[in-house]
Design an enzyme around this catalytic site. Structure first.
Site, PDB file in Angstrom:
ATOM      1  N   ARG A 229      -4.174   7.851   2.921  1.00 35.97           N
ATOM      2  CA  ARG A 229      -4.003   7.392   1.622  1.00 35.97           C
ATOM      3  C   ARG A 229      -3.986   8.365   0.463  1.00 35.97           C
ATOM      4  O   ARG A 229      -4.420   9.441   0.728  1.00 35.97           O
ATOM      5  CB  ARG A 229      -5.261   6.327   1.223  1.00 35.97           C
ATOM      6  CG  ARG A 229      -5.263   5.224   2.267  1.00 35.97           C
ATOM      7  CD  ARG A 229      -4.286   4.315   1.808  1.00 35.97           C
ATOM      8  NE  ARG A 229      -4.010   2.752   2.553  1.00 35.97           N
ATOM      9  CZ  ARG A 229      -3.492   2.573   3.673  1.00 35.97           C
ATOM     10  NH1 ARG A 229      -2.769   3.397   4.081  1.00 35.97           N
ATOM     11  NH2 ARG A 229      -3.720   1.302   4.161  1.00 35.97           N
ATOM     12  N   ASP A 252       3.532  11.162   2.161  1.00 38.72           N
ATOM     13  CA  ASP A 252       3.783   9.936   2.190  1.00 38.72           C
ATOM     14  C   ASP A 252       3.156   8.784   1.560  1.00 38.72           C
ATOM     15  O   ASP A 252       3.513   7.575   1.219  1.00 38.72           O
ATOM     16  CB  ASP A 252       3.599   9.058   3.682  1.00 38.72           C
ATOM     17  CG  ASP A 252       4.262   7.882   3.776  1.00 38.72           C
ATOM     18  OD1 ASP A 252       5.327   7.726   3.327  1.00 38.72           O
ATOM     19  OD2 ASP A 252       3.752   7.029   4.655  1.00 38.72           O
ATOM     20  N   GLU A 257      -0.214   5.256  -6.821  1.00 39.65           N
ATOM     21  CA  GLU A 257       0.864   4.944  -6.083  1.00 39.65           C
ATOM     22  C   GLU A 257       1.084   3.627  -6.449  1.00 39.65           C
ATOM     23  O   GLU A 257       0.268   3.004  -6.621  1.00 39.65           O
ATOM     24  CB  GLU A 257       0.407   5.038  -4.511  1.00 39.65           C
ATOM     25  CG  GLU A 257       1.502   4.491  -3.656  1.00 39.65           C
ATOM     26  CD  GLU A 257       1.040   4.636  -2.389  1.00 39.65           C
ATOM     27  OE1 GLU A 257       1.191   3.705  -1.635  1.00 39.65           O
ATOM     28  OE2 GLU A 257       0.633   5.757  -1.960  1.00 39.65           O
ATOM     29  N   HIS A 276       5.367   5.865   0.911  1.00 41.82           N
ATOM     30  CA  HIS A 276       4.430   5.195   1.776  1.00 41.82           C
ATOM     31  C   HIS A 276       5.313   4.296   2.707  1.00 41.82           C
ATOM     32  O   HIS A 276       5.204   2.936   2.758  1.00 41.82           O
ATOM     33  CB  HIS A 276       3.546   4.275   1.138  1.00 41.82           C
ATOM     34  CG  HIS A 276       2.361   3.985   1.524  1.00 41.82           C
ATOM     35  ND1 HIS A 276       1.230   3.519   1.039  1.00 41.82           N
ATOM     36  CD2 HIS A 276       1.956   3.697   2.715  1.00 41.82           C
ATOM     37  CE1 HIS A 276       0.360   3.204   1.675  1.00 41.82           C
ATOM     38  NE2 HIS A 276       0.948   3.239   2.913  1.00 41.82           N
TER      39      HIS A 276
END
Length: 312
Positions: A229, A252, A257, A276
């Site tokens: 995360r 990623d 985000e 992501h």
């Protein structure tokens, strides 16, 4: 459990019928509920929807027994535990994303080490610029968060012949491939690793884990790969390291985000970013369907469900 409603984000096709004692409805976060939430006993949480969408029906689900996630991460649903009836369980997706996320972790690692982004830029510019790049072979790799995904990463990693793989989890234990160190050993292990892969859940203990001190202990030229995360990494501390050119990263997930246009991470030197997509592969849908079928069968038989991460 013999009756009640089931909310699913998508249909579950297949040759075998679903347990007949339930009534099935489809809901993937739309404005209108498909039925009265008060009748729902099994809630399959919409996949990759905002927390406010996923939490919205919970206050009215008075008969809920199971809230089943299709993600490994569950931090966005923790506020919902107080909204769930006593005894209802929140379950994460367990091994659903192990394979897909492990694939991406290796893809990001290899692409960053061999500078595939630089090759893509060269192709777009019509520029032929061969160079010697680091190999994954003979590197020392540290996996932080050695659960199902971490183990799946190592399963694939060994084919690339690293010199050594170091493993860290919340507490020390053994694994078939070797010892798993407690997180307290990180200050000692970080300077050894040339590649550090983060695949730990986001908890109070791991939020900002890769902060200033963590990053400072990484060796010069090391690569940080994050498939966990975004908030596990302190973005400000990471940007400060990029300014010196001392570290590289393949991410990623980011914090914030989605990463907004103009954010300095987009243009930071030595950074590869994917949006992501660790679990977003062709492997997701059939595996998610099998997982949901299995969980519904457990509920219909009155069995305990696996991967419980919280209770109402």
């Amino acid at each position: 459990m013999t009756d009640g409603d089931v909310w699913l984000p998508f249909p579950l096709p297949g040759p075998e019928p679903l347990p007949p004692s339930f009534r099935y409805h489809q809901w993937d976060g739309e404005a209108d509920f498909p039925a009265d939430p008060a009748r729902c006993v099994f809630y399959a949480v919409p996949y990759m929807k905002p927390a406010e969408v996923c939490l919205r029906p919970l206050p009215d689900m008075a008969r809920l027994r199971v809230a089943q996630l299709l993600t490994a991460g569950y931090e966005h649903m923790l506020p919902g535990l107080a909204l769930m009836p006593a005894g209802a369980v929140l379950c994460n997706a367990g091994g659903l994303h192990d394979t897909s996320t492990a694939e991406l972790a290796l893809a990001l690692t290899l692409a960053a080490l061999r500078d595939i982004p630089g090759a893509v830029r060269g192709q777009l510019e019509g520029r032929w610029a061969p160079a010697v790049r680091p190999s994954l072979a003979d590197r020392r790799v540290l996996i932080v968060g050695y659960g199902g995904i971490g183990s799946a990463i190592e399963d694939r990693l060994v084919a690339f012949e690293p010199e050594r793989v170091l493993r860290v989890a919340g507490s020390a234990r053994s694994s078939p491939r070797g010892p798993v160190h407690a997180s307290g050993k990180l200050p000692e292990l970080l300077p050894e690793a040339e590649v550090v892969i983060l695949c730990t859940p986001l908890t109070d203990a791991t939020r900002g884990l890769a902060g200033k001190e963590f990053l400072a202990r990484m060796r010069d030229g090391a690569l940080l790969v994050n498939v966990s995360r975004g908030a596990v990494v302190d973005t400000g501390a990471l940007l400060a390291e990029f300014e010196t050119g001392r570290l590289r990263a393949a991410l990623d997930v980011t914090d914030p985000e989605p990463l907004p246009a103009g954010h300095p991470l987009w243009q930071a030197p030595g950074v590869l970013i994917t949006p992501h997509v660790g679990g977003a592969s062709s492997a997701f849908r059939p595996r998610a369907e099998r997982l949901l079928r299995s969980r519904l069968e457990c509920l219909a038989r009155g069995e305990e469900l696996p991967h419980v991460v919280g209770t109402g």
